[in-house]
Design an enzyme around this catalytic site. Structure first.
Site, PDB file in Angstrom:
ATOM      1  N   ILE A 712       0.838  -1.209   0.000  1.00 39.17           N
ATOM      2  CA  ILE A 712       0.000   0.000   0.000  1.00 39.17           C
ATOM      3  C   ILE A 712       0.876   1.264   0.000  1.00 39.17           C
ATOM      4  CG2 ILE A 712      -1.711   1.292   1.349  1.00 39.17           C
ATOM      5  CD1 ILE A 712      -2.828  -1.229   0.002  1.00 39.17           C
ATOM      6  N   ARG A 744      13.448  -1.623   8.888  1.00 37.03           N
ATOM      7  CA  ARG A 744      14.904  -1.645   9.016  1.00 37.03           C
ATOM      8  C   ARG A 744      15.580  -0.367   8.525  1.00 37.03           C
ATOM      9  NH1 ARG A 744      13.061  -6.415   7.635  1.00 37.03           N
ATOM     10  NH2 ARG A 744      13.157  -5.899   5.427  1.00 37.03           N
ATOM     11  N   THR A 793       1.411   0.696   7.659  1.00 36.19           N
ATOM     12  CA  THR A 793       1.735  -0.602   8.261  1.00 36.19           C
ATOM     13  C   THR A 793       0.442  -1.202   8.808  1.00 36.19           C
ATOM     14  OG1 THR A 793       2.026   0.146  10.546  1.00 36.19           O
ATOM     15  CG2 THR A 793       3.902   0.439   9.059  1.00 36.19           C
ATOM     16  N   GLU A 844     -10.139   6.520   5.832  1.00 36.45           N
ATOM     17  CA  GLU A 844     -11.094   5.957   4.869  1.00 36.45           C
ATOM     18  C   GLU A 844     -10.587   4.638   4.286  1.00 36.45           C
ATOM     19  OE1 GLU A 844     -14.409   5.603   3.371  1.00 36.45           O
ATOM     20  OE2 GLU A 844     -14.307   7.779   3.461  1.00 36.45           O
ATOM     21  N   VAL A 847     -11.257   0.580   5.423  1.00 33.23           N
ATOM     22  CA  VAL A 847     -12.398  -0.266   5.062  1.00 33.23           C
ATOM     23  C   VAL A 847     -12.623  -0.165   3.558  1.00 33.23           C
ATOM     24  CG1 VAL A 847     -14.889  -0.621   5.369  1.00 33.23           C
ATOM     25  CG2 VAL A 847     -13.491   0.127   7.296  1.00 33.23           C
ATOM     26  N   LEU A 851     -12.293   2.365  -1.038  1.00 36.06           N
ATOM     27  CA  LEU A 851     -13.578   2.829  -1.582  1.00 36.06           C
ATOM     28  C   LEU A 851     -14.231   3.745  -0.533  1.00 36.06           C
ATOM     29  CD1 LEU A 851     -14.973  -0.514  -3.059  1.00 36.06           C
ATOM     30  CD2 LEU A 851     -14.181   1.480  -4.332  1.00 36.06           C
ATOM     31  N   GLU A 905      -3.753  -9.270   4.533  1.00 33.81           N
ATOM     32  CA  GLU A 905      -2.998  -8.480   5.504  1.00 33.81           C
ATOM     33  C   GLU A 905      -1.545  -8.960   5.455  1.00 33.81           C
ATOM     34  OE1 GLU A 905      -4.362  -5.892   7.629  1.00 33.81           O
ATOM     35  OE2 GLU A 905      -5.615  -6.225   5.864  1.00 33.81           O
ATOM     36  N   ASP A 916      -9.698  -9.537  10.671  1.00 37.66           N
ATOM     37  CA  ASP A 916      -9.642  -8.330   9.843  1.00 37.66           C
ATOM     38  C   ASP A 916     -11.046  -7.812   9.547  1.00 37.66           C
ATOM     39  OD1 ASP A 916      -7.933  -6.481   8.250  1.00 37.66           O
ATOM     40  OD2 ASP A 916      -9.200  -7.252   6.637  1.00 37.66           O
ATOM     41  N   LYS A 920     -12.808  -4.239  10.701  1.00 34.32           N
ATOM     42  CA  LYS A 920     -13.511  -3.323   9.809  1.00 34.32           C
ATOM     43  C   LYS A 920     -14.855  -2.933  10.394  1.00 34.32           C
ATOM     44  CE  LYS A 920     -11.243  -4.910   5.627  1.00 34.32           C
ATOM     45  NZ  LYS A 920     -11.258  -5.923   4.581  1.00 34.32           N
TER      46      LYS A 920
HETATM   47  N1  LIG Z   1      -3.656  -4.769   0.938  1.00 37.92           N
HETATM   48  C1  LIG Z   1      -4.778  -4.158   0.826  1.00 37.92           C
HETATM   49  O1  LIG Z   1      -5.536  -4.309  -0.139  1.00 37.92           O
HETATM   50  C2  LIG Z   1      -5.174  -3.225   1.849  1.00 37.92           C
HETATM   51  C3  LIG Z   1      -4.378  -3.040   2.955  1.00 37.92           C
HETATM   52  N2  LIG Z   1      -4.762  -2.223   3.934  1.00 37.92           N
HETATM   53  C4  LIG Z   1      -3.918  -2.006   5.089  1.00 37.92           C
HETATM   54  O2  LIG Z   1      -2.689  -1.455   4.687  1.00 37.92           O
HETATM   55  C5  LIG Z   1      -1.689  -1.776   5.580  1.00 37.92           C
HETATM   56  C6  LIG Z   1      -0.479  -2.244   4.815  1.00 37.92           C
HETATM   57  O3  LIG Z   1      -0.776  -3.383   4.082  1.00 37.92           O
HETATM   58  P1  LIG Z   1       0.220  -3.871   2.987  1.00 37.92           P
HETATM   59  O4  LIG Z   1       0.841  -2.771   2.278  1.00 37.92           O
HETATM   60  O5  LIG Z   1      -0.537  -4.801   2.204  1.00 37.92           O
HETATM   61  O6  LIG Z   1       1.308  -4.597   3.853  1.00 37.92           O
HETATM   62  P2  LIG Z   1       2.819  -4.852   3.487  1.00 37.92           P
HETATM   63  O7  LIG Z   1       3.204  -6.017   4.296  1.00 37.92           O
HETATM   64  O8  LIG Z   1       2.981  -4.932   2.040  1.00 37.92           O
HETATM   65  O9  LIG Z   1       3.583  -3.597   3.993  1.00 37.92           O
HETATM   66  C7  LIG Z   1       3.755  -3.296   5.318  1.00 37.92           C
HETATM   67  C8  LIG Z   1       4.864  -2.303   5.447  1.00 37.92           C
HETATM   68  O10 LIG Z   1       4.885  -1.867   6.756  1.00 37.92           O
HETATM   69  C9  LIG Z   1       6.222  -1.848   7.182  1.00 37.92           C
HETATM   70  N3  LIG Z   1       6.244  -1.978   8.618  1.00 37.92           N
HETATM   71  C10 LIG Z   1       5.697  -2.873   9.413  1.00 37.92           C
HETATM   72  N4  LIG Z   1       5.924  -2.611  10.708  1.00 37.92           N
HETATM   73  C11 LIG Z   1       6.656  -1.495  10.733  1.00 37.92           C
HETATM   74  C12 LIG Z   1       7.214  -0.740  11.769  1.00 37.92           C
HETATM   75  N5  LIG Z   1       7.057  -1.001  13.062  1.00 37.92           N
HETATM   76  N6  LIG Z   1       7.904   0.354  11.442  1.00 37.92           N
HETATM   77  C13 LIG Z   1       8.066   0.677  10.135  1.00 37.92           C
HETATM   78  N7  LIG Z   1       7.563   0.017   9.114  1.00 37.92           N
HETATM   79  C14 LIG Z   1       6.852  -1.108   9.420  1.00 37.92           C
HETATM   80  C15 LIG Z   1       6.886  -2.946   6.494  1.00 37.92           C
HETATM   81  O11 LIG Z   1       8.251  -2.689   6.422  1.00 37.92           O
HETATM   82  P3  LIG Z   1       9.310  -3.827   6.134  1.00 37.92           P
HETATM   83  O12 LIG Z   1       9.056  -4.192   4.713  1.00 37.92           O
HETATM   84  O13 LIG Z   1      10.594  -3.180   6.388  1.00 37.92           O
HETATM   85  O14 LIG Z   1       8.950  -4.932   7.091  1.00 37.92           O
HETATM   86  C16 LIG Z   1       6.231  -2.867   5.149  1.00 37.92           C
HETATM   87  O15 LIG Z   1       6.914  -1.985   4.311  1.00 37.92           O
HETATM   88  C17 LIG Z   1      -2.324  -2.766   6.522  1.00 37.92           C
HETATM   89  O16 LIG Z   1      -2.690  -2.171   7.732  1.00 37.92           O
HETATM   90  C18 LIG Z   1      -3.565  -3.229   5.821  1.00 37.92           C
HETATM   91  O17 LIG Z   1      -4.595  -3.632   6.690  1.00 37.92           O
HETATM   92  C19 LIG Z   1      -5.890  -1.481   3.837  1.00 37.92           C
HETATM   93  C20 LIG Z   1      -6.693  -1.591   2.761  1.00 37.92           C
HETATM   94  C21 LIG Z   1      -6.423  -2.478   1.678  1.00 37.92           C
HETATM   95  N1  LIG Z   2      -6.846  -7.601   3.980  1.00 40.05           N
HETATM   96  C1  LIG Z   2      -7.986  -6.875   3.608  1.00 40.05           C
HETATM   97  C2  LIG Z   2      -7.638  -5.715   2.745  1.00 40.05           C
HETATM   98  C3  LIG Z   2      -7.401  -4.568   3.543  1.00 40.05           C
HETATM   99  O1  LIG Z   2      -8.104  -4.130   4.403  1.00 40.05           O
HETATM  100  C4  LIG Z   2      -8.908  -7.722   2.824  1.00 40.05           C
HETATM  101  O2  LIG Z   2      -8.608  -8.805   2.534  1.00 40.05           O
HETATM  102  O3  LIG Z   2      -9.999  -7.203   2.525  1.00 40.05           O
END
Ligand SMILES: NC(=O)C1=CN([C@@H]2O[C@H](COP(=O)(O)OP(=O)(O)OC[C@H]3O[C@@H](n4cnc5c(N)ncnc54)[C@H](OP(=O)(O)O)[C@@H]3O)[C@@H](O)[C@H]2O)C=CC1
Ligand SMILES: N[C@@H](CC=O)C(=O)O
Length: 938
Positions: A712, A744, A793, A844, A847, A851, A905, A916, A920
């Site tokens: 994201i 990191r 995150t 926003e 959830v 959207l 997730e 999850d 929501k």
């Molecule tokens: N995927 C989806 O369709 C959707 C996702 N979301 C939400 O978006 C968020 C991210 O999801 P997504 O991008 O898929 O997850 P990813 O696993 O792809 O990315 C998570 C990122 O967060 C970083 N991270 C985790 N913990 C820490 C920390 N303590 N400090 C700094 N960086 C941290 C990770 O870094 P590193 O790589 O270094 O570990 C990584 O870059 C979640 O909360 C999810 O619920 C919401 C809506 C839709």
């Molecule tokens: N992990 C969620 C996406 C983000 O909220 C899902 O599967 O709908």
């Protein structure tokens, strides 16, 4: 032809010709038309000479002339002679009569003397005035009775204010009479026809302000000082004439200037005024090095002269320079011996910088083939020093002296010294700080010039200090009041007093950049009232912002102040007694406290004097405290259009609140031209930028920190890269990603990360992740008022930072559900703080994968809809599995595919367990219609 007549010891002279006043016209050996007509039209009728007068002993045909004989009256007689003969229009022929121009000394202004019967005075005057009245040239005859009284021989001369006023009116009427003249030989031009063609006002002006138009053959000197639009005034500061090359450039500008006539006011070469003060300081400290310092001053000017001039011009400048240096050496020696320099001594010494730069510039202009005169303004500008280290110009005296100076030095180009002037007692003085601007403004007023141009090294007046707001724009126009307010509140525009002299004549001041001649500059003039004329956007109710740093607030508080007359007076008398300058005052209507700002360096003295004066009130409890709040800055919003426009202060305060700026005090003048707030000094630049962008004077700059550049976060960064230009151009938003951090590594930038290379930069230049350092960096840029943290995150630890971030005014945007689905009381606390701190908390994307579900639900509820039921699969992951787990592949493989597709997730078990989905449901929008126990959390 100007006849110079020497006065004898007793001030008597005998005319060589007996005038033909009673004998008719046509005697040839009298003054030429030019002399007389110019005298009549330009000087004597217009002149302000107030002392009487040549009296005539007819039998002897001699004149007794006092030192200050007034020709005004004589001229009236001259006119009346023509009028008595039935003339209503005057020609040169009429004027060619027995009148003589005489000078007491060679350098004096010529005065007209003529033969006349004393007994005729009153009659003649009546005829003049009646004729004028008959032509409806003035309205009230009795207003000019003073004239008749004054001209009676045995009546004591007394020139009253009402007399002066009436004379001025008479002067105007007389000079607006139609006149016939010969421009060239026998060519006769009837200006009365212009009059009839409706060009009377134009003609009146030219009759009043010029003399050359009336000359027959150009043989006569322009000794009458014209006034009005024919003049422009230019002022060049020290930087503009800092080197010989720059003086040469200034000479070019003057040469190219198309104004019919110009006065060029010039400061000393840059650093010279400081060098001159240093000479005095050294001499009075008995430091012998004043001599070498004086040599350095001479060398600086000598080098400039050698570069600029040659031949006689150079020789004469160097000779004058050496004379001055010799005199200065003697004066400094006297100061050295006395160990003290009086103010007038200092002013005299310091003023040499302007004397030399004016002479250098004049020579350079002459070298360009332009005839010019240089003016030592101590001969002209008369000022009265005040107790507050300021001076009040004496316009009447200065005008008299200017006219006299001009008659001896008529020229279309005058190079005048800035900064220096004289007292009425002819003691050299200066116009104090920014004195050269003031000199130019006074000159503009004395000449009623068309325009005063202040040449400097910036393109004009900025909407805010460009060192603090890089997006500050040059303002095309400012009203006098706006310029006044801006300069008072620290904008380096003009000293406020510079505006006063020109305001009364509606003379515009133009600020221009000598190093960028094509820049249009800023025009300071009377407000047109046309909102759009200056090209500023409609939204720019505020013209500009100014700040004053290093101020402290003093707060005097106590119940004993309310309803007690004289409390404020006692406070401010004490402040005055220690010489402190009160920059701003604010008092709440409850009268329980008075708060005011003073320069930081003066606050200790102020606090001490207040403690001592109000010691008794403090111990008796009538005053509860005298508190000093140090390290403050003043921020002022200035704009004439703010007056009577609702919402300006609301917008201003909202902008400050959103930038998390605490306001310590507020003041607004009843003109509503400025709103002033006091803020912490460390907040000042952010405050300035926040309000500047809010009023659309510049883009809203937002510093962004991205936490979690995963799926994201990475997608968002790529999206921002594509949208940055659109955001700037279409939405006036300048979004700068100042940092990206993962678990990191982190990448920080001072001005914004290049988003087309963020992945490459993060891996190549990333440093060890440190959340405190990261936040401090993103938030710490004082030039960016708005900061946003985007948490991408799924980490509850990151979510636990939100409270602190919002508290510091950092906006939060997140798709992370943890904060909204943790303990309800913590969530509610977060929301309360968010509302109180005027920060944004946007979630926003938690959830519906972005959207607009939450806002839609909220909108429905707010407009009266009732949500009865929500049906769906609230999980992308589960939806994918339901559609793709058909038994042909392993469940783990389908989950893997869902993860690859970006649905899951970071830990897919959150999806598979239904946690999850539950989160929501917890998220805000759902809380409108689902009740959870406060202890519930996920
Ligand atoms: N995927 C989806 O369709 C959707 C996702 N979301 C939400 O978006 C968020 C991210 O999801 P997504 O991008 O898929 O997850 P990813 O696993 O792809 O990315 C998570 C990122 O967060 C970083 N991270 C985790 N913990 C820490 C920390 N303590 N400090 C700094 N960086 C941290 C990770 O870094 P590193 O790589 O270094 O570990 C990584 O870059 C979640 O909360 C999810 O619920 C919401 C809506 C839709
Ligand atoms: N992990 C969620 C996406 C983000 O909220 C899902 O599967 O709908």
């Amino acid at each position: 032809m100007t006849r110079v007549v020497q006065f004898g010891k007793k001030g008597k002279l005998s005319p060589r010709y007996v005038g033909p006043y009673k004998e008719g016209l046509g005697i040839t050996n009298f003054l030429s038309y030019e002399e007389i007509s110019i005298e009549i039209l330009d000087r004597h009728v217009l002149g302000l000479w107030t002392k009487d007068m040549a009296s005539v002993k007819e039998e002897e045909a001699t004149w007794e002339a006092g030192e200050d004989m007034s020709p005004n009256i004589c001229i009236c007689f001259l006119l009346l002679g023509f009028m008595r003969k039935g003339a209503s229009y005057f020609s040169k022929i009429n004027l060619r009569s027995g009148y003589h121009q005489i000078r007491v000394r060679e350098c004096d202004i010529s005065k007209i003397a003529f033969q006349n019967r004393e007994s005729d005075h009153a009659n003649h005057l009546r005829i003049v005035l009646q004729t004028l009245r008959a032509h409806q040239l003035f309205t009230k005859f009795r207003k000019y009775e003073f004239w008749l009284r004054l001209t009676q021989k045995k009546v004591k001369f007394q020139w009253s204010n009402s007399g002066e006023k009436s004379f001025q009116e008479l002067k105007t009427r007389l000079t607006s009479a139609p006149v016939l003249t010969l421009l060239n030989g026998s060519d006769r031009v009837d200006f009365s026809s212009q009059w009839e063609r409706g060009e009377s006002s134009k003609f009146r002006k030219s009759a009043a302000v010029t003399s050359k138009e009336y000359s027959l053959d150009g043989a006569l000197e322009n000794i009458q000082l014209p006034k009005g639009d024919c003049w422009s005034v230019h002022k060049f500061g020290g930087t503009c004439v800092g080197t010989s090359e720059r003086i040469g450039n200034v000479a070019e500008i003057i040469t190219a200037d198309q104004s019919e006539r110009k006065v060029v006011v010039v400061s000393a070469m840059s650093k010279v005024t400081d060098m001159m003060y240093d000479l005095i300081y050294k001499a009075q400290s008995r430091d012998d090095s004043y001599l070498t310092a004086l040599d350095a001053v001479r060398e600086k000017h000598k080098l400039a002269a050698v570069d600029l001039l040659d031949g006689d011009n150079l020789a004469s400048f160097l000779c004058k320079l050496q004379d001055d240096i010799n005199n200065l050496k003697a004066m400094l020696r006297a100061i050295y011996i006395a160990g003290h320099a009086t103010e007038s001594f200092s002013d005299f010494v310091v003023g040499h910088g302007e004397l030399w730069s004016a002479q250098l510039l004049a020579s350079a202009v002459r070298k360009n083939g332009v005839e010019c005169k240089w003016m030592d303004t101590r001969e002209v500008l008369v000022v009265n020093p005040t107790s507050s280290n300021q001076v009040d110009p004496d316009y009447l005296k200065s005008e008299e002296r200017l006219e006299k100076w001009y008659s001896n030095n008529p020229s279309k180009t005058i190079i005048a010294t800035g900064f220096i002037a004289t007292t009425p007692q002819n003691i050299p003085t200066t116009l104090k700080r920014d004195g050269s601007d003031f000199s130019a403004a006074i000159m503009g007023a004395l000449l009623q010039a068309r325009q005063v141009t202040i040449w400097t090294d910036v393109d004009g007046v900025y909407s805010a200090d460009p060192r603090k707001v890089s997006e500050a724009v040059i303002l095309k126009t400012l009203s006098y009041q706006e310029a006044w307010e801006m300069s008072y509140f620290g904008a380096n525009v003009l000293h406020p007093r510079t505006i006063v002299p020109v305001m009364q004549y509606d003379i515009p001041i133009v600020i221009k950049n000598i190093f960028n001649l094509s820049a249009p500059g800023t025009m300071i003039c009377r407000s047109s009232g046309n909102e759009y004329e200056d090209g500023q956007k409609l939204e720019s109710l505020v013209k500009g912002f100014a700040t004053i740093d290093n101020v402290a607030l003093v707060n005097v508080e106590g119940t004993g102040m309310a309803g007690i007359p004289g409390t404020a007076s006692a406070i401010f008398s004490a402040v005055k007694d220690v010489g402190a300058n009160v920059v701003m005052i604010s008092q709440a209507s409850s009268e329980h406290s008075v708060c005011f700002a003073v320069p930081e360096k003066e606050v200790k003295a102020v606090a001490d004097v207040l403690e001592s004066r109000f010691g008794q009130a403090l111990s008796a409890g009538r005053l509860s405290q005298i508190a000093v709040i140090p390290n403050c800055s003043i921020l002022a919003a200035v704009g004439q259009r703010m007056a009577s426009t609702p919402g300006v202060s609301a917008t201003l305060f909202t902008a400050l609140a959103k930038a998390n700026i605490n306001i310590r005090a507020i003041a607004q003048g009843c003109t509503e031209y400025n709103i002033t707030v006091v803020v912490k000094r460390e907040d000042c630049v952010r405050a300035l930028r926040a309000v500047h962008s809010k009023f659309y004077l510049s883009r809203t700059i937002i510093a962004v920190g991205i936490v979690g550049p995963g799926l994201i976060g990475g997608t968002l960064l790529d999206q921002l890269k594509d949208q940055t230009a659109v955001l700037k151009v279409k939405f006036n938003i300048d979004l700068r990603v100042m940092g990206i951090t993962g678990t990191r590594t982190m990448l920080l930038s001072e001005s914004g990360i290049d988003l087309s290379r963020w992945r490459e930069l993060l891996s190549a230049k990333g440093e060890m992740a440190d959340m405190n350092k990261f936040v401090h960096h993103v938030r710490g840029n004082h030039f960016i008022p708005n900061t946003v943290m985007v948490d991408c995150t799924a980490d509850s630890d990151i979510a636990s930072h939100y409270y602190g971030w919002l508290h510091r005014g950092i906006h939060v945007v997140t798709p992370n559900k943890k904060a909204n689905s943790g303990p309800l009381d913590q969530y509610l606390k977060l929301r309360t703080l968010q509302r109180q701190s005027y920060t944004h908390y946007f979630y926003e994307a938690t959830v519906g994968a972005g959207l607009p579900i939450i806002s839609t639900l909220r909108g429905l509820l707010e407009t009266g809809d009732k949500i009865l039921r929500i049906e769906g699969i609230f999980s992308g992951t589960l939806s994918y599995i339901f559609n793709n787990f058909t038994g042909s592949r392993a469940f783990s493989q389908v989950v893997e595919e869902a993860k690859e597709a970006g649905y899951t997730e970071p830990d897919p078990r959150d999806d598979l367990s239904g946690t999850d989905v539950a989160r929501k449901v917890f998220v805000d929008g759902f809380k409108y219609f689902v009740s959870f126990p406060a202890s519930d959390s996920l």
